[in-house]
Scaffold this motif. Sequence first.
Motif, PDB file in Angstrom:
ATOM      1  N   ASP A 133     -10.169  -5.823  13.280  1.00  0.00           N
ATOM      2  CA  ASP A 133      -8.750  -5.735  12.930  1.00  0.00           C
ATOM      3  C   ASP A 133      -8.394  -6.653  11.765  1.00  0.00           C
ATOM      4  O   ASP A 133      -7.226  -6.806  11.423  1.00  0.00           O
ATOM      5  CB  ASP A 133      -7.881  -6.039  14.149  1.00  0.00           C
ATOM      6  CG  ASP A 133      -8.193  -7.411  14.732  1.00  0.00           C
ATOM      7  OD1 ASP A 133      -9.156  -8.058  14.259  1.00  0.00           O
ATOM      8  OD2 ASP A 133      -7.492  -7.838  15.653  1.00  0.00           O
ATOM      9  N   SER A 144       6.663   8.663  16.600  1.00  0.00           N
ATOM     10  CA  SER A 144       5.860   7.539  16.127  1.00  0.00           C
ATOM     11  C   SER A 144       6.804   6.591  15.376  1.00  0.00           C
ATOM     12  O   SER A 144       7.368   6.969  14.348  1.00  0.00           O
ATOM     13  CB  SER A 144       4.752   8.040  15.205  1.00  0.00           C
ATOM     14  OG  SER A 144       4.033   6.954  14.685  1.00  0.00           O
ATOM     15  N   PRO A 194       6.051   1.921  10.823  1.00  0.00           N
ATOM     16  CA  PRO A 194       5.145   0.762  10.891  1.00  0.00           C
ATOM     17  C   PRO A 194       5.912  -0.537  10.694  1.00  0.00           C
ATOM     18  O   PRO A 194       6.910  -0.580   9.985  1.00  0.00           O
ATOM     19  CB  PRO A 194       4.185   0.994   9.729  1.00  0.00           C
ATOM     20  CG  PRO A 194       4.333   2.426   9.372  1.00  0.00           C
ATOM     21  CD  PRO A 194       5.698   2.829   9.752  1.00  0.00           C
ATOM     22  N   SER A 195       5.439  -1.571  11.375  1.00  0.00           N
ATOM     23  CA  SER A 195       6.099  -2.876  11.238  1.00  0.00           C
ATOM     24  C   SER A 195       5.859  -3.412   9.840  1.00  0.00           C
ATOM     25  O   SER A 195       4.859  -3.102   9.202  1.00  0.00           O
ATOM     26  CB  SER A 195       5.539  -3.845  12.276  1.00  0.00           C
ATOM     27  OG  SER A 195       4.171  -4.041  12.026  1.00  0.00           O
ATOM     28  N   TRP A 203      -2.415   6.126  18.118  1.00  0.00           N
ATOM     29  CA  TRP A 203      -1.271   5.799  19.001  1.00  0.00           C
ATOM     30  C   TRP A 203      -1.693   4.800  20.066  1.00  0.00           C
ATOM     31  O   TRP A 203      -0.966   3.863  20.384  1.00  0.00           O
ATOM     32  CB  TRP A 203      -0.746   7.087  19.646  1.00  0.00           C
ATOM     33  CG  TRP A 203       0.473   6.892  20.502  1.00  0.00           C
ATOM     34  CD1 TRP A 203       0.553   6.237  21.700  1.00  0.00           C
ATOM     35  CD2 TRP A 203       1.796   7.342  20.216  1.00  0.00           C
ATOM     36  NE1 TRP A 203       1.830   6.259  22.188  1.00  0.00           N
ATOM     37  CE2 TRP A 203       2.635   6.935  21.297  1.00  0.00           C
ATOM     38  CE3 TRP A 203       2.381   8.068  19.179  1.00  0.00           C
ATOM     39  CZ2 TRP A 203       3.985   7.219  21.340  1.00  0.00           C
ATOM     40  CZ3 TRP A 203       3.734   8.350  19.237  1.00  0.00           C
ATOM     41  CH2 TRP A 203       4.520   7.932  20.292  1.00  0.00           C
ATOM     42  N   SER A 204      -2.891   4.986  20.616  1.00  0.00           N
ATOM     43  CA  SER A 204      -3.343   4.082  21.679  1.00  0.00           C
ATOM     44  C   SER A 204      -3.534   2.671  21.134  1.00  0.00           C
ATOM     45  O   SER A 204      -3.475   1.698  21.886  1.00  0.00           O
ATOM     46  CB  SER A 204      -4.635   4.606  22.311  1.00  0.00           C
ATOM     47  OG  SER A 204      -5.633   4.696  21.329  1.00  0.00           O
ATOM     48  N   GLU A 205      -3.775   2.567  19.816  1.00  0.00           N
ATOM     49  CA  GLU A 205      -3.888   1.229  19.209  1.00  0.00           C
ATOM     50  C   GLU A 205      -2.499   0.665  18.939  1.00  0.00           C
ATOM     51  O   GLU A 205      -2.223  -0.486  19.277  1.00  0.00           O
ATOM     52  CB  GLU A 205      -4.679   1.347  17.902  1.00  0.00           C
ATOM     53  CG  GLU A 205      -5.064   0.000  17.324  1.00  0.00           C
ATOM     54  CD  GLU A 205      -5.894   0.172  16.062  1.00  0.00           C
ATOM     55  OE1 GLU A 205      -5.796  -0.687  15.186  1.00  0.00           O
ATOM     56  OE2 GLU A 205      -6.605   1.190  15.967  1.00  0.00           O
ATOM     57  N   ALA A 206      -1.638   1.464  18.350  1.00  0.00           N
ATOM     58  CA  ALA A 206      -0.236   1.079  18.121  1.00  0.00           C
ATOM     59  C   ALA A 206       0.529   2.362  17.829  1.00  0.00           C
ATOM     60  O   ALA A 206       0.123   3.116  16.936  1.00  0.00           O
ATOM     61  CB  ALA A 206      -0.129   0.122  16.932  1.00  0.00           C
ATOM     62  N   SER A 222       2.996   2.983  16.160  1.00  0.00           N
ATOM     63  CA  SER A 222       3.421   3.119  14.768  1.00  0.00           C
ATOM     64  C   SER A 222       2.301   3.653  13.871  1.00  0.00           C
ATOM     65  O   SER A 222       2.552   4.074  12.750  1.00  0.00           O
ATOM     66  CB  SER A 222       3.894   1.760  14.232  1.00  0.00           C
ATOM     67  OG  SER A 222       2.815   0.838  14.282  1.00  0.00           O
TER      68      SER A 222
END
Lengths: 417, 121
Positions: free
Chosen positions: B55, B24, B27-28, A97-100, A102
């Motif tokens: 990344d 949550s 996701p994109s 979560w802290s990264e994204a 989603s």
Amino acid sequence: MSPRRHLALPLAAVILVGLPVFWAFPEDLAFWRSVAIVCGWLGWGLLLVSLLLMIRESWLAEWMGGLERMYRWHHRSGTLAYLVLLLHPLALSVDAWSEAPSLAWPALSPLRNSLAVQLGWASLLAMMLGLALAFSRALAYDKWRWLHLSLAAAVVLAILHLVYLGLDDWLLWVPAAAIALMLWRFLRSDSGQAAHPYVVTRVDHPAHALIEVSLRPLATAITARPGQFVLAAFADAPSWKGFGEYHPFSLSRIGKDGEIAMGIKALGDCTTRLQHVQCGFAARVQGPFGAFLADAGATPGLWVAGGIGITPFLALLRARPLTQPTRLIYLYRESADAAYIGELNEIAAGQDSLSLVALATGASDPDIERLIPDPSGLAGCDCYLCGPPGLLDSVIGILAARGVAASRIHFERFDFR
Amino acid sequence: MMRVAFTVGTGLFCVAVLLVWLFSPPPSPTIEAPQPILPASRIPLAEVSRHGQADDCWMAIEGKVYDLTPYLPLHPTKPGIIVPWCGQEASEAYRTKTRGRPHSAEAGELLEKYLIGQLAE
């Protein structure tokens, strides 16, 4: 309890928890990912403690302060392991979560992850189910005992979780130790490799629904002292179905020739069937266990026995005369339940230091407050209690209210669930 | 007390999982988009070297190219051990990880899930 017996268990726990956490302690990782890793290995360490404490070896129980203490901490460490392991996936999700935001659900969901993660989830759910069953009081003991094995399945799934994550360095000793401890318990205790063979030589009926079984060793005898108990299983005999599983029984007599006797009250399916055991039947005995009455007799004593709880006191009285003034309060429901009362009266008549108070309580709760001496009568006394949990709780409360220090109140609950 | 701790802990855990599921966001599309490069593609080492970040992490191992970006958070070691191999020919590192021992067969099966092409000579 001696300092060695007091410290051995927490020391073993610190080592088993500390080693994996120390070795795997993360460096240069994000905070929540570090929390997840520490929780994982902390949980594993606590699981190892729980597995160690389910080992039934008399020498280990002697080191760890008794089997009853081991089982109490087995429950605590197992539950704590589960609670800490619950934080492991949650912390990974918070890290994602802290990264994204989603990424939080994909990091947590077993459906969107590798087999390793799915195995971790399966282990956690098996642990959840196993503990829910372990805490159930409604289940009969034999069903409870088998369902408790789902916790062993949870440990196996947790091991596979580590293997599929790719763990194959020094930390492999953790799952290896878990497997070794489970095999140790299964082979030595459950399948009886640690047991001594005995044969039934005598069966007495000292009270209603109660037998006293005398056993003679067929090989090496156990070395027991009054106040201890054994785990015994009785084999099948012609026209009689025995019990392969081991049940705890207090020793009522310890003979010089290795012969032992135990009182067996019909309290459940197994002990009811055991009322029909006969001379010549084979038995296997593990132990001895327990430190109850280990220091009894050195100081003035107050002994309180409820029902079959008279057995360990009888073993001590049969073994040696008392040297210190001792008051024995023996409570039973009806006169037909007053096991060994004739023998106890004879012993009390022959020993000035023993004062026996035997009382049939009937269906109502006994007025225990009246039976317990006042604070001046309890000064310098060591109090030993053996009986049903309700009686123990009542007497402990009264003794505490009358100023008896906890270190002078001795009891074992014999609750192996 | 342990029974209460179990009940409370399990309840809080279930609530926490539910909250993550509810809050949550999906996701994109860019994260979920399929890899444009097919496993049969031939990828030069120069292209691999352009993906050398945590990344965006490609590695060439034993003649194949893998996009290990989604796997990095799952790798059991510290990032400092695996991230330096992003964008690199990492066959030797893969064969001789901890104390010179190779990865397990299970690790090999896992790796194939991240295959995106063959390393061009």
